[in-house]
Design an enzyme around this catalytic site. Structure first.
Site, PDB file in Angstrom:
ATOM      1  N   HIS A   1      97.347  38.465  48.789  1.00 57.82           N
ATOM      2  CA  HIS A   1      97.016  37.129  48.274  1.00 57.82           C
ATOM      3  C   HIS A   1      95.518  36.884  48.397  1.00 57.82           C
ATOM      4  O   HIS A   1      94.861  37.354  49.335  1.00 57.82           O
ATOM      5  CB  HIS A   1      97.802  36.030  49.013  1.00 57.82           C
ATOM      6  CG  HIS A   1      97.473  35.898  50.471  1.00 57.82           C
ATOM      7  ND1 HIS A   1      96.448  35.092  50.940  1.00 57.82           N
ATOM      8  CD2 HIS A   1      98.031  36.456  51.578  1.00 57.82           C
ATOM      9  CE1 HIS A   1      96.401  35.151  52.264  1.00 57.82           C
ATOM     10  NE2 HIS A   1      97.344  35.983  52.671  1.00 57.82           N
TER      11      HIS A   1
ATOM     12  N   ASP B   1      94.193  33.601  48.152  1.00 58.00           N
ATOM     13  CA  ASP B   1      93.868  32.275  48.679  1.00 58.00           C
ATOM     14  C   ASP B   1      93.542  32.365  50.162  1.00 58.00           C
ATOM     15  O   ASP B   1      94.030  33.242  50.881  1.00 58.00           O
ATOM     16  CB  ASP B   1      95.021  31.293  48.438  1.00 58.00           C
ATOM     17  CG  ASP B   1      96.316  31.712  49.107  1.00 58.00           C
ATOM     18  OD1 ASP B   1      96.682  32.907  48.983  1.00 58.00           O
ATOM     19  OD2 ASP B   1      96.964  30.863  49.753  1.00 58.00           O
TER      20      ASP B   1
ATOM     21  N   ASP C   1      92.086  38.030  56.468  1.00 55.34           N
ATOM     22  CA  ASP C   1      93.293  37.437  55.863  1.00 55.34           C
ATOM     23  C   ASP C   1      92.980  36.888  54.480  1.00 55.34           C
ATOM     24  O   ASP C   1      92.698  35.700  54.348  1.00 55.34           O
ATOM     25  CB  ASP C   1      93.819  36.341  56.791  1.00 55.34           C
ATOM     26  CG  ASP C   1      95.183  35.829  56.390  1.00 55.34           C
ATOM     27  OD1 ASP C   1      95.841  36.474  55.546  1.00 55.34           O
ATOM     28  OD2 ASP C   1      95.603  34.790  56.919  1.00 55.34           O
TER      29      ASP C   1
ATOM     30  N   GLU D   1      99.711  31.982  49.004  1.00 53.18           N
ATOM     31  CA  GLU D   1     100.493  32.363  50.188  1.00 53.18           C
ATOM     32  C   GLU D   1     100.274  31.389  51.333  1.00 53.18           C
ATOM     33  O   GLU D   1     101.186  31.120  52.126  1.00 53.18           O
ATOM     34  CB  GLU D   1     100.117  33.784  50.614  1.00 53.18           C
ATOM     35  CG  GLU D   1     101.044  34.402  51.666  1.00 53.18           C
ATOM     36  CD  GLU D   1     100.638  34.095  53.097  1.00 53.18           C
ATOM     37  OE1 GLU D   1     101.448  34.329  54.013  1.00 53.18           O
ATOM     38  OE2 GLU D   1      99.502  33.601  53.320  1.00 53.18           O
ATOM     39  N   GLU D   2      99.049  30.861  51.437  1.00 50.21           N
ATOM     40  CA  GLU D   2      98.723  29.958  52.541  1.00 50.21           C
ATOM     41  C   GLU D   2      99.216  28.530  52.305  1.00 50.21           C
ATOM     42  O   GLU D   2      99.158  27.709  53.224  1.00 50.21           O
ATOM     43  CB  GLU D   2      97.197  29.933  52.765  1.00 50.21           C
ATOM     44  CG  GLU D   2      96.556  31.285  53.032  1.00 50.21           C
ATOM     45  CD  GLU D   2      96.851  31.834  54.417  1.00 50.21           C
ATOM     46  OE1 GLU D   2      97.656  31.220  55.149  1.00 50.21           O
ATOM     47  OE2 GLU D   2      96.290  32.885  54.761  1.00 50.21           O
TER      48      GLU D   2
ATOM     49  N   GLU E   1      99.336  42.042  54.756  1.00 45.55           N
ATOM     50  CA  GLU E   1      99.017  40.997  55.732  1.00 45.55           C
ATOM     51  C   GLU E   1      98.372  41.609  56.981  1.00 45.55           C
ATOM     52  O   GLU E   1      98.695  42.737  57.360  1.00 45.55           O
ATOM     53  CB  GLU E   1     100.285  40.240  56.135  1.00 45.55           C
ATOM     54  CG  GLU E   1     100.822  39.301  55.079  1.00 45.55           C
ATOM     55  CD  GLU E   1      99.945  38.069  54.873  1.00 45.55           C
ATOM     56  OE1 GLU E   1      99.171  37.719  55.778  1.00 45.55           O
ATOM     57  OE2 GLU E   1     100.041  37.464  53.791  1.00 45.55           O
TER      58      GLU E   1
ATOM     59  N   HIS F   1      92.168  32.550  60.264  1.00 39.55           N
ATOM     60  CA  HIS F   1      92.280  31.088  60.243  1.00 39.55           C
ATOM     61  C   HIS F   1      91.280  30.400  61.182  1.00 39.55           C
ATOM     62  O   HIS F   1      91.276  29.175  61.287  1.00 39.55           O
ATOM     63  CB  HIS F   1      93.704  30.634  60.583  1.00 39.55           C
ATOM     64  CG  HIS F   1      94.721  31.007  59.549  1.00 39.55           C
ATOM     65  ND1 HIS F   1      95.869  30.277  59.324  1.00 39.55           N
ATOM     66  CD2 HIS F   1      94.771  32.034  58.665  1.00 39.55           C
ATOM     67  CE1 HIS F   1      96.583  30.842  58.363  1.00 39.55           C
ATOM     68  NE2 HIS F   1      95.930  31.914  57.953  1.00 39.55           N
TER      69      HIS F   1
END
Length: 379
Positions: free
Chosen positions: A73, A75, A104, A137-138, A165, A352
């Protein structure tokens, strides 16, 4: 046919500020890169977080079996204040690539595409390689299901999937995910009868809710499985809309989340919880409403020849034997149905967070692992 450098591509991807489902031109950019190395690319739309649709990518090289697919992903999460370096500038400093999405998971995407570009240039093989890149995805999680629906309509069959991931913990490849627990949110609303606290003309929903919470927390859902811990239920919010201290309220509610292993389906879990909640509320002479939202079912791939093959590759390249587990929250992997799969990517120690980064050496190492997976899968 060109080859693609993983560090250069990771830098280019990070420079697209793809927060939430904003595309900023990244899918067109990736399509151009993949088309140049022989992929056929299709953009598939899904519902976005704003007025514009989210753009997702499906790219395929080859038409025959076996068919290996990579899922990623583009995003990224926000949390963009107080960084030491600009989050979307992709600065390389002291051996680290800095930027939002470095781990990520734009770094992982870059590693896979780099590995694929070298593999298809230097090998003749029978089979297909595909890539799914989702845009959400997030956040909303509509992108991967939209692509899977498109593939079902076309009758495409995927034999094995690598989900990129960031599964690694202390070093690249030290952990490989072979499943994930399911996740389900719930809201319990208890309705009683309001009244003055000094008189017994009320039915207190707070008391009923407290007893429901106590019952649910003391109830053991299971003892876990070989690769998954016991299922657990956690209350995340309790609310009573009452401005007066001497008035018993009309209602009270609580929110909870359940992380459950493969011993349960969400449907069977709902029945168990409903029984406890309804019986407790009935004893307190209260009415109760229960709402559920399932984020994903639990899934698990029994270690097969491909998973064991990847495990051997990681040990050969890194010197360490990876642990197979089902840790972590939910990912787009939950939308892949019965496709055998594993999750293997970069480390997750800064995901994150502010100042997200990955070492350049980790990028190189993961690219080597991915390249060897392709070599062994098709030979």
């Amino acid at each position: 046919m060109p080859t693609i450098n993983e560090l250069q591509l990771a830098k280019e991807l990070i420079r697209f500020p793809t927060v939430k489902t904003e595309d900023k031109g990244i899918m067109k950019f990736l399509s151009k890169k993949l088309t140049a190395i022989g992929f056929k690319c299709t953009i598939i739309k899904s519902k976005g977080t704003g007025p514009k649709p989210a753009l997702n990518l499906y790219a395929r090289y080859g038409k025959s079996k076996p068919h290996i697919m990579y899922l990623g992903h583009t995003d990224v999460v926000a949390n963009l204040d107080n960084w030491k370096l600009p989050p979307f500038k992709a600065v390389v400093s002291k051996g680290y690539l800095n930027g939002r999405g470095a781990q990520d998971m734009k770094g992982g995407i870059a590693c896979w595409i780099s590995a694929v570009s070298n593999f298809v240039k230097n090998n003749k093989f029978k089979g297909s390689i595909s890539i799914i890149i989702s845009a959400d995805e997030e956040t909303t999680g509509y992108g991967c299901p939209a692509v899977m629906k498109y593939l079902r309509k076309k009758g495409e069959k995927i034999d094995f999937s690598v989900v990129g991931e960031p599964s690694s913990n202390k070093s690249v490849g030290d952990e490989i995910r072979i499943g994930r627990r399911g996740s389900m949110n719930g809201i319990i609303t208890v309705n009683g009868k309001s009244g003055h606290a000094a008189f017994k003309n009320f039915i207190n929903p707070c008391t009923a809710l407290a007893k429901i919470i106590s019952k649910l927390k003391s109830f053991s859902l299971d003892n876990g499985t070989k690769f998954m811990p016991p299922s657990n239920l956690e209350f995340t919010k309790i609310n009573v809309d009452n401005l007066s201290e001497n008035v018993v309220p009309q209602s009270a509610n609580a929110k909870f989340n359940v992380r459950f292993n493969t011993k349960h389906k969400s449907s069977s879990l709902k029945k168990k919880l409903n029984q406890i909640i309804n019986s407790t509320a009935k004893k307190e002479k209260c009415r109760v409403k229960i709402e559920y939202k399932v984020s994903g079912e639990a899934f698990y791939t029994q270690p097969n020849k491909n998973i064991l093959m990847v495990k051997k590759i990681v040990k050969k390249i890194t010197g360490n034997s990876p642990k197979l587990n089902c840790r972590g929250g939910t990912s787009d992997s939950r939308f892949l149905g019965k496709i055998p799969r594993l999750e293997l990517g970069l480390r997750n120690n800064t995901i994150h967070q502010i100042d997200e980064k990955t070492s350049v050496s980790d990028l190189k190492k993961l690219t080597r692992i991915y390249n060897q997976i392709l070599q062994n899968y098709f030979n």
